[in-house]
Design a protein around this motif. Structure first.
Motif, PDB file in Angstrom:
ATOM      1  N   GLU A 279      -1.797   9.326   3.099  1.00 25.70           N
ATOM      2  CA  GLU A 279      -1.422  11.294   3.744  1.00 25.70           C
ATOM      3  C   GLU A 279      -2.170  12.189   2.718  1.00 25.70           C
ATOM      4  O   GLU A 279      -3.120  12.938   3.133  1.00 25.70           O
ATOM      5  N   LEU A 280      -2.205  11.905   1.302  1.00 26.33           N
ATOM      6  CA  LEU A 280      -3.042  12.399   0.448  1.00 26.33           C
ATOM      7  C   LEU A 280      -4.539  13.073   0.997  1.00 26.33           C
ATOM      8  O   LEU A 280      -5.404  13.762   0.839  1.00 26.33           O
ATOM      9  N   ARG A 281      -5.263  11.641   0.898  1.00 23.96           N
ATOM     10  CA  ARG A 281      -6.219  12.111   1.024  1.00 23.96           C
ATOM     11  C   ARG A 281      -7.228  12.664   2.588  1.00 23.96           C
ATOM     12  O   ARG A 281      -7.694  13.482   2.792  1.00 23.96           O
ATOM     13  N   LYS A 282      -5.908  12.742   3.306  1.00 23.19           N
ATOM     14  CA  LYS A 282      -6.174  13.013   4.726  1.00 23.19           C
ATOM     15  C   LYS A 282      -6.089  14.652   4.355  1.00 23.19           C
ATOM     16  O   LYS A 282      -6.310  14.920   5.172  1.00 23.19           O
TER      17      LYS A 282
ATOM     18  N   ASN B  51      -3.953  20.199  -4.111  1.00 22.60           N
ATOM     19  CA  ASN B  51      -4.417  21.559  -3.477  1.00 22.60           C
ATOM     20  C   ASN B  51      -3.806  22.331  -5.194  1.00 22.60           C
ATOM     21  O   ASN B  51      -2.648  22.813  -5.250  1.00 22.60           O
ATOM     22  N   ILE B  52      -4.910  23.434  -5.790  1.00 20.42           N
ATOM     23  CA  ILE B  52      -4.178  23.627  -6.743  1.00 20.42           C
ATOM     24  C   ILE B  52      -3.399  24.778  -6.729  1.00 20.42           C
ATOM     25  O   ILE B  52      -2.871  25.265  -7.882  1.00 20.42           O
ATOM     26  N   ASN B  53      -3.259  25.141  -5.175  1.00 22.25           N
ATOM     27  CA  ASN B  53      -2.385  26.400  -4.959  1.00 22.25           C
ATOM     28  C   ASN B  53      -0.896  26.121  -4.586  1.00 22.25           C
ATOM     29  O   ASN B  53      -0.711  26.820  -4.623  1.00 22.25           O
ATOM     30  N   ASN B  54      -1.103  25.280  -4.146  1.00 26.22           N
ATOM     31  CA  ASN B  54       0.550  24.422  -4.135  1.00 26.22           C
ATOM     32  C   ASN B  54       0.274  22.468  -4.926  1.00 26.22           C
ATOM     33  O   ASN B  54      -0.073  21.992  -3.385  1.00 26.22           O
ATOM     34  N   PRO B  55      -0.158  22.446  -5.630  1.00 28.82           N
ATOM     35  CA  PRO B  55      -0.223  21.162  -5.858  1.00 28.82           C
ATOM     36  C   PRO B  55       1.124  20.628  -6.238  1.00 28.82           C
ATOM     37  O   PRO B  55       2.737  20.307  -6.234  1.00 28.82           O
ATOM     38  N   ILE B  56       0.338  19.243  -5.349  1.00 24.27           N
ATOM     39  CA  ILE B  56       1.245  18.112  -5.626  1.00 24.27           C
ATOM     40  C   ILE B  56       1.538  16.853  -7.193  1.00 24.27           C
ATOM     41  O   ILE B  56       2.479  16.069  -7.166  1.00 24.27           O
ATOM     42  N   CYS B  57       0.384  16.694  -7.193  1.00 22.08           N
ATOM     43  CA  CYS B  57       0.741  16.475  -9.343  1.00 22.08           C
ATOM     44  C   CYS B  57       1.934  16.570  -9.968  1.00 22.08           C
ATOM     45  O   CYS B  57       1.145  18.140 -10.220  1.00 22.08           O
ATOM     46  N   LYS B  58       1.893  16.321 -10.755  1.00 17.73           N
ATOM     47  CA  LYS B  58       2.910  15.950 -11.317  1.00 17.73           C
ATOM     48  C   LYS B  58       2.705  14.874 -12.741  1.00 17.73           C
ATOM     49  O   LYS B  58       3.754  14.856 -13.639  1.00 17.73           O
ATOM     50  N   ALA B  59       1.673  15.431 -12.912  1.00 19.16           N
ATOM     51  CA  ALA B  59       0.991  14.321 -14.367  1.00 19.16           C
ATOM     52  C   ALA B  59       1.854  14.302 -15.044  1.00 19.16           C
ATOM     53  O   ALA B  59       2.344  13.278 -15.566  1.00 19.16           O
TER      54      ALA B  59
ATOM     55  N   ILE C  95      -6.164  10.646  -8.002  1.00 22.27           N
ATOM     56  CA  ILE C  95      -6.265   9.453  -8.692  1.00 22.27           C
ATOM     57  C   ILE C  95      -4.951   8.650  -8.023  1.00 22.27           C
ATOM     58  O   ILE C  95      -3.725   8.971  -8.780  1.00 22.27           O
ATOM     59  N   ASN C  96      -4.643   7.635  -8.722  1.00 22.42           N
ATOM     60  CA  ASN C  96      -3.625   6.467  -7.874  1.00 22.42           C
ATOM     61  C   ASN C  96      -2.767   7.046  -8.833  1.00 22.42           C
ATOM     62  O   ASN C  96      -1.593   7.064  -9.438  1.00 22.42           O
ATOM     63  N   CYS C  97      -3.044   6.505 -10.228  1.00 20.12           N
ATOM     64  CA  CYS C  97      -2.227   6.198 -11.086  1.00 20.12           C
ATOM     65  C   CYS C  97      -1.656   7.594 -11.859  1.00 20.12           C
ATOM     66  O   CYS C  97      -0.616   7.517 -12.193  1.00 20.12           O
ATOM     67  N   TYR C  98      -1.121   8.883 -10.859  1.00 19.12           N
ATOM     68  CA  TYR C  98      -0.921   9.676 -11.889  1.00 19.12           C
ATOM     69  C   TYR C  98      -0.231  10.422 -10.562  1.00 19.12           C
ATOM     70  O   TYR C  98       0.642  10.766 -10.264  1.00 19.12           O
ATOM     71  N   MET C  99      -0.907  10.134  -8.643  1.00 16.19           N
ATOM     72  CA  MET C  99      -0.438  10.866  -7.830  1.00 16.19           C
ATOM     73  C   MET C  99       1.244  10.054  -8.333  1.00 16.19           C
ATOM     74  O   MET C  99       2.209  10.196  -6.656  1.00 16.19           O
ATOM     75  N   GLN C 100       1.202   8.557  -8.081  1.00 13.87           N
ATOM     76  CA  GLN C 100       2.214   7.387  -7.384  1.00 13.87           C
ATOM     77  C   GLN C 100       3.449   7.981  -8.549  1.00 13.87           C
ATOM     78  O   GLN C 100       4.666   8.081  -7.501  1.00 13.87           O
TER      79      GLN C 100
ATOM     80  N   LEU D  47       0.764  -1.534  -0.026  1.00 16.40           N
ATOM     81  CA  LEU D  47      -0.212  -0.405  -0.116  1.00 16.40           C
ATOM     82  C   LEU D  47       1.267   1.075  -0.043  1.00 16.40           C
ATOM     83  O   LEU D  47       1.954   1.309   0.872  1.00 16.40           O
ATOM     84  N   ASN D  48       0.627   2.027  -1.062  1.00 14.98           N
ATOM     85  CA  ASN D  48       1.837   3.461  -1.030  1.00 14.98           C
ATOM     86  C   ASN D  48       0.789   4.184  -0.055  1.00 14.98           C
ATOM     87  O   ASN D  48      -0.058   4.975  -0.055  1.00 14.98           O
TER      88      ASN D  48
END
Length: 325
Positions: A214-217, A222-230, A288-293, A208-209
């Motif tokens: 953590e991201l769900r919690k 957050n679009i102002n400080n994005p974690i996504c680097k899809a 979305i897991n496939c892009y967050m991983q 389990l990643n």
């Protein structure tokens, strides 16, 4: 701090067609062609140039493509790590052709109860999964069981672990469900369920990643400080041989590749779209897991450190770390 400045993963949609009708997915509803070997060979060279390490042959149901074994073979020869997820309806038929060509083979299974799993997938495939497990044992291969976790099936993890993965020495991958577009996936996982998943992630042969939790919690991207680097970590190629940006699920732009993937990906127009990854209004709250991983892997932050232990655990269990060097 960004630590990898090139895409590491390609989500290669070989077709959107599927022989199942999963209730939590809308891909199977789309009309779709199949990718061609000519386009694939052109793109494979450019994926290498761009620094991609892993190719996920996806769909739809990837085994519907009758040349999948050729794509896998050429990818392996070119030094890529390959991954395929299947509902197993066709795996017994094509297992010999696929043997030895998939580094991370995932069998989708959401319940230890045959009827419940078949209903969730819209087709009778439970028995094919059990058959496929036996075939892989005979072929000295070791697939993973990919368990998509919903609020209503989280209590079935224990039985899948005890009755299926542990007796067969398989890795159980826990895949928390995510919402996207207008697809109905049920209620969000509760705090209690998230904690239960964290506990399961520490058990033998379970992956389990933890960064997913953590991201769900934290409420998602957050679009102002994005974690996504899809868009900068993952290249998405459609069955029509188009580059989809910034990701498949929320893709807003498509570009015909026409044998120039590397040039296209490095163009100013694509760079402008990549700069918006995680910042679009549709990206707010995304998990979305496939892009967050892959996003967790290319930038050093708290999610990187949360993902690292489970990532190392899986790499050691599967031996995939050897192919990264």
């Amino acid at each position: 701090m960004r630590i990898i400045n090139h895409p590491i993963l390609c989500n290669y949609y070989v077709t959107y067609r599927c022989n199942a009708t999963c209730s939590f997915c809308d891909i199977w509803e789309k009309p779709s062609p199949y990718i061609t070997i000519e386009n694939f060979r052109e793109n494979l060279k450019d994926l290498k140039k761009l620094g991609v390490k892993v190719i996920d042959f996806t769909g739809g149901e990837p085994l519907l493509h009758r040349e999948l074994d050729l794509f896998l073979e050429e990818s392996k020869k070119a030094g890529f790590i390959t991954t395929v997820t299947t509902n197993c309806l066709l795996y017994p038929k094509y297992s010999e052709r696929l043997k030895g060509k998939i580094d991370m083979l995932h069998f989708s299974l959401d319940s230890p109860d045959e009827e419940e799993h078949n209903i969730s997938r819209g087709v009778k495939c439970f028995d094919k999964i059990l058959d496929s497990i036996q075939i892989t044992k005979e072929n000295n291969e070791r697939p993973d069981i990919l368990f998509t976790v919903f609020e209503q099936n989280i209590d079935k993890i224990e039985r899948v672990w005890k009755e299926i993965t542990q007796p067969n020495d398989l890795v159980l991958i826990l895949n928390p469900v995510f919402n996207y577009n207008n697809v109905e996936t049920g209620e969000n996982l509760s705090e209690k369920s998230l904690q239960k998943l964290l506990w399961w992630g520490k058990q033998k042969n379970v992956y389990l990643n933890e960064a997913f939790i953590e991201l769900r919690k934290d409420g998602g991207n957050n679009i102002n400080n994005p974690i996504c680097k899809a868009a900068s970590s993952t290249i998405v190629i459609s069955p029509e041989n188009k580059l989809i940006l910034p990701c498949y699920h929320l893709g807003t732009k498509e570009f015909a590749i026409e044998g120039r993937l590397a040039e296209l990906y490095s163009s100013e127009v694509v760079k402008d779209i990549i700069a918006l990854e995680g910042k679009l209004k549709e990206c707010e709250g995304c998990v979305i897991n496939c892009y967050m991983q892959p996003s967790f892997a290319v930038e050093m932050n708290k999610y990187f450190w949360k993902a690292l232990p489970s990532t190392l655990k899986y790499s050691l269990l599967k031996g995939t770390w050897k192919q990264l060097f």
